[in-house]
Design a protein around this motif. Structure first.
Motif, PDB file in Angstrom:
ATOM      1  N   GLN A 120     -23.717 -21.888  -3.692  1.00  0.00           N
ATOM      2  CA  GLN A 120     -22.411 -21.510  -3.137  1.00  0.00           C
ATOM      3  C   GLN A 120     -22.169 -22.335  -1.880  1.00  0.00           C
ATOM      4  O   GLN A 120     -23.102 -22.640  -1.161  1.00  0.00           O
ATOM      5  CB  GLN A 120     -22.393 -20.030  -2.752  1.00  0.00           C
ATOM      6  CG  GLN A 120     -22.752 -19.096  -3.870  1.00  0.00           C
ATOM      7  CD  GLN A 120     -22.901 -17.684  -3.350  1.00  0.00           C
ATOM      8  OE1 GLN A 120     -21.991 -17.148  -2.738  1.00  0.00           O
ATOM      9  NE2 GLN A 120     -24.056 -17.097  -3.592  1.00  0.00           N
TER      10      GLN A 120
ATOM     11  N   TRP B 200     -23.963 -13.549   1.317  1.00  0.00           N
ATOM     12  CA  TRP B 200     -23.882 -14.439   0.156  1.00  0.00           C
ATOM     13  C   TRP B 200     -23.900 -13.590  -1.101  1.00  0.00           C
ATOM     14  O   TRP B 200     -24.599 -12.585  -1.179  1.00  0.00           O
ATOM     15  CB  TRP B 200     -25.084 -15.392   0.141  1.00  0.00           C
ATOM     16  CG  TRP B 200     -25.097 -16.341   1.294  1.00  0.00           C
ATOM     17  CD1 TRP B 200     -25.785 -16.188   2.444  1.00  0.00           C
ATOM     18  CD2 TRP B 200     -24.388 -17.564   1.401  1.00  0.00           C
ATOM     19  NE1 TRP B 200     -25.559 -17.244   3.265  1.00  0.00           N
ATOM     20  CE2 TRP B 200     -24.701 -18.119   2.653  1.00  0.00           C
ATOM     21  CE3 TRP B 200     -23.518 -18.260   0.567  1.00  0.00           C
ATOM     22  CZ2 TRP B 200     -24.177 -19.328   3.085  1.00  0.00           C
ATOM     23  CZ3 TRP B 200     -22.997 -19.469   1.008  1.00  0.00           C
ATOM     24  CH2 TRP B 200     -23.325 -19.986   2.252  1.00  0.00           C
ATOM     25  N   ALA B 201     -23.147 -13.999  -2.102  1.00  0.00           N
ATOM     26  CA  ALA B 201     -23.141 -13.288  -3.386  1.00  0.00           C
ATOM     27  C   ALA B 201     -24.485 -13.515  -4.069  1.00  0.00           C
ATOM     28  O   ALA B 201     -25.017 -14.613  -4.076  1.00  0.00           O
ATOM     29  CB  ALA B 201     -22.007 -13.798  -4.264  1.00  0.00           C
ATOM     30  N   SER B 202     -25.039 -12.453  -4.676  1.00  0.00           N
ATOM     31  CA  SER B 202     -26.344 -12.591  -5.337  1.00  0.00           C
ATOM     32  C   SER B 202     -26.216 -12.798  -6.837  1.00  0.00           C
ATOM     33  O   SER B 202     -27.212 -12.975  -7.519  1.00  0.00           O
ATOM     34  CB  SER B 202     -27.201 -11.353  -5.051  1.00  0.00           C
ATOM     35  OG  SER B 202     -26.525 -10.205  -5.518  1.00  0.00           O
TER      36      SER B 202
ATOM     37  N   ARG C  67     -21.685 -10.103 -13.016  1.00  0.00           N
ATOM     38  CA  ARG C  67     -21.176  -9.011 -12.185  1.00  0.00           C
ATOM     39  C   ARG C  67     -20.870  -7.784 -13.052  1.00  0.00           C
ATOM     40  O   ARG C  67     -21.233  -6.667 -12.700  1.00  0.00           O
ATOM     41  CB  ARG C  67     -19.913  -9.478 -11.444  1.00  0.00           C
ATOM     42  CG  ARG C  67     -19.084  -8.421 -10.780  1.00  0.00           C
ATOM     43  CD  ARG C  67     -19.735  -7.650  -9.658  1.00  0.00           C
ATOM     44  NE  ARG C  67     -20.182  -8.476  -8.572  1.00  0.00           N
ATOM     45  CZ  ARG C  67     -21.118  -8.117  -7.695  1.00  0.00           C
ATOM     46  NH1 ARG C  67     -21.691  -6.934  -7.788  1.00  0.00           N
ATOM     47  NH2 ARG C  67     -21.501  -8.912  -6.745  1.00  0.00           N
TER      48      ARG C  67
END
Length: 184
Positions: free
Chosen positions: A144, A154-156, A163
């Motif tokens: 990212q 931060w998106a995991s 998702r």
């Protein structure tokens, strides 16, 4: 505006100092009164009237422009005592071999900052932060990018599919826990 006069004690100390130096005695410079940075007051020979006239001219000449007189500035504090430093050229010499080795190291180096964060590794490159890590759902590696100024989590997860799967599994676990509590 009047000049400060020296007190009787200071004059007495001066006379005592002169008397002792005439008798070849050592007079510590720290024992006398403070004489300013230069030690000698160039205005000591002026009378009060001459001093006042000089200050009056210093103040009023700053606003007048006369071709016959040099331009003068208004007094700014202790210009009598303080002598400005002498400024000269500074030359720095470096061994050419050392300079070449340093330049080679600088060319090969990339100025980056990197650290571990939330299941991945963050690298700062210029004005961007780059996070590289594995997806918490499927395990594939992804990255990212965002500006350095942003400070958020931060998106995991790597995408929308992971998702939705993640949300479904969490909802299933939550419902199992609730139903398990009711059955007991």
């Amino acid at each position: 505006m009047r000049r400060t006069r020296r007190t009787y004690e200071a004059m007495e100390m001066d006379a005592l100092e002169e008397e002792m130096t005439e008798l070849d005695a050592y007079v510590s410079p720290g024992r006398g009164y403070w004489r300013g940075l230069s030690g000698r007051d160039p205005l000591a020979e002026l009378t009060d009237e001459e001093y006042g006239l000089q200050r009056f001219e210093d103040w009023h000449d700053a606003s007048e422009v006369d071709e016959e007189r040099p331009t003068r500035s208004r007094p700014r504090g202790r210009d009598v005592d303080i002598v400005p430093p002498v400024v000269g050229e500074v030359t720095v010499r470096v061994d050419p071999a050392i300079a070449a080795a340093h330049a080679a190291r600088q060319r090969g180096a990339t100025p980056t900052l990197s650290y571990e964060s939330a299941g991945g590794h963050v690298t700062v490159e210029g004005a961007l932060k780059i996070w590289r890590g594995a997806c918490a759902q499927c395990g594939t590696s992804f990255e990212q990018r965002r500006p350095v100024s942003q400070r958020r989590r931060w998106a995991s997860l790597c995408g929308d599919e992971c998702r939705t799967q993640w949300d479904r599994e969490r909802a299933r676990d939550r419902m199992r826990r609730l139903r398990g509590d009711e059955a007991a």
